[in-house]
Motif scaffolding. Structure first.
Motif, mmCIF file in Angstrom:
data_model
loop_
_atom_site.group_PDB
_atom_site.id
_atom_site.type_symbol
_atom_site.label_atom_id
_atom_site.label_comp_id
_atom_site.label_asym_id
_atom_site.label_seq_id
_atom_site.Cartn_x
_atom_site.Cartn_y
_atom_site.Cartn_z
ATOM 1 N N THR A 113 0.829 -1.194 0.000
ATOM 2 C CA THR A 113 0.000 0.000 0.000
ATOM 3 C C THR A 113 0.870 1.254 0.000
ATOM 4 O O THR A 113 0.590 2.215 -0.726
ATOM 5 N N ILE B 66 0.721 4.344 -2.581
ATOM 6 C CA ILE B 66 0.417 5.691 -2.110
ATOM 7 C C ILE B 66 1.564 6.631 -2.456
ATOM 8 O O ILE B 66 1.358 7.791 -2.838
ATOM 9 N N TRP C 161 -5.467 -0.769 3.533
ATOM 10 C CA TRP C 161 -6.071 -0.144 2.378
ATOM 11 C C TRP C 161 -6.200 -1.178 1.274
ATOM 12 O O TRP C 161 -5.403 -2.105 1.177
ATOM 13 N N THR D 237 -5.393 -2.731 -1.842
ATOM 14 C CA THR D 237 -4.247 -2.620 -2.756
ATOM 15 C C THR D 237 -4.688 -2.378 -4.197
ATOM 16 O O THR D 237 -4.145 -1.500 -4.876
ATOM 17 N N ALA E 221 -5.825 1.207 -4.377
ATOM 18 C CA ALA E 221 -4.698 2.142 -4.384
ATOM 19 C C ALA E 221 -3.984 2.124 -5.731
ATOM 20 O O ALA E 221 -3.533 3.160 -6.228
ATOM 21 N N ALA F 24 -3.483 5.268 -8.089
ATOM 22 C CA ALA F 24 -2.118 5.687 -8.437
ATOM 23 C C ALA F 24 -1.948 5.889 -9.937
ATOM 24 O O ALA F 24 -1.126 6.697 -10.371
ATOM 25 N N PHE G 59 -9.176 10.839 -2.692
ATOM 26 C CA PHE G 59 -8.954 9.861 -1.637
ATOM 27 C C PHE G 59 -10.038 9.961 -0.561
ATOM 28 O O PHE G 59 -10.516 8.937 -0.049
#
Length: 206
Positions: free
Chosen positions: A28, A32, A76, A78, A81, A85, A100
């Motif tokens: 994560t 991030i 979180w 994955t 995320a 990203a 977010f």
């Protein structure tokens, strides 16, 4: 110490817990970090994000485990995320923070209302698996791209992981990590910052 408490702190269970935390946080954190970099966040801001990420996941895991008397690890999503990203290119840092916040609100709403469970009853598992594979495909391909840049490091980790999956599947991830660290140390690729470690405080962003 009773037999039950000894079993609760057996070495395989401790290793499993360590691997779960390592994979849950590091995967994560890497995503991030990429999302924050794409949004133009400063190193101090990224450090604050990761600090709050670790504290939040730790408190949630501890609180839920004590409350339910079951081992619960908060993390979180994955794939979520990874999707964020790769979707924040061209957005400002303020807009990324808004994305977010909105995403977290939707996650909480889905869990509290039971909407997610009802949706999963109507979505074929093969379709959900295909969506997950599509999101993570670029990151998986990146593993083989790394072989071109540093074959010794990436190749040794892949080899150790494959061999461990055959004979020591429970320790495959930790053994691959150890192999990578050893190769990186041999290549003198690990450099520790000269200044003392400090807690990165969060910075308010509207």
């Amino acid at each position: 110490m009773t037999a039950t408490s000894r079993n609760a702190f057996s070495f395989p269970m401790l290793v499993s817990g360590f691997i779960a935390v390592l994979v849950g946080y590091s995967s994560t954190a890497a995503l991030i970090f990429q999302a924050a970099q794409a949004a133009g966040a400063s190193p101090e801001q990224i450090g604050g994000w990761l600090s709050m990420l670790g504290i939040g996941m730790g408190l949630a895991s501890f609180g839920l485990s004590v409350w339910t008397r079951m081992p619960i690890l908060a993390a979180w999503s994955t794939p979520g995320a990874a999707l964020l990203a790769t979707s924040v290119q061209g957005l400002t840092l303020n807009e990324v923070v808004g994305v977010f916040v909105a995403t977290n609100a939707l996650i909480v709403l889905s869990g509290v209302t039971g909407l997610f469970a009802r949706l999963m009853n109507h979505i074929p598992q093969s379709l959900a698996a295909a969506m997950l594979a599509g999101i993570l495909l670029r990151f998986g391909i990146g593993t083989f791209t790394g072989l071109q840049g540093n074959f010794a490091l990436c190749g040794s980790m892949c080899l150790v992981w494959l061999l461990s999956r055959r004979w020591l599947p429970r320790y495959a991830i930790i053994l691959a990590l150890i192999a990578g660290v050893l190769v990186a140390v041999g290549q003198q690729a690990i450099h520790f910052p000269p200044h003392a470690l400090t807690l990165s405080m969060p910075e308010f962003i509207m």
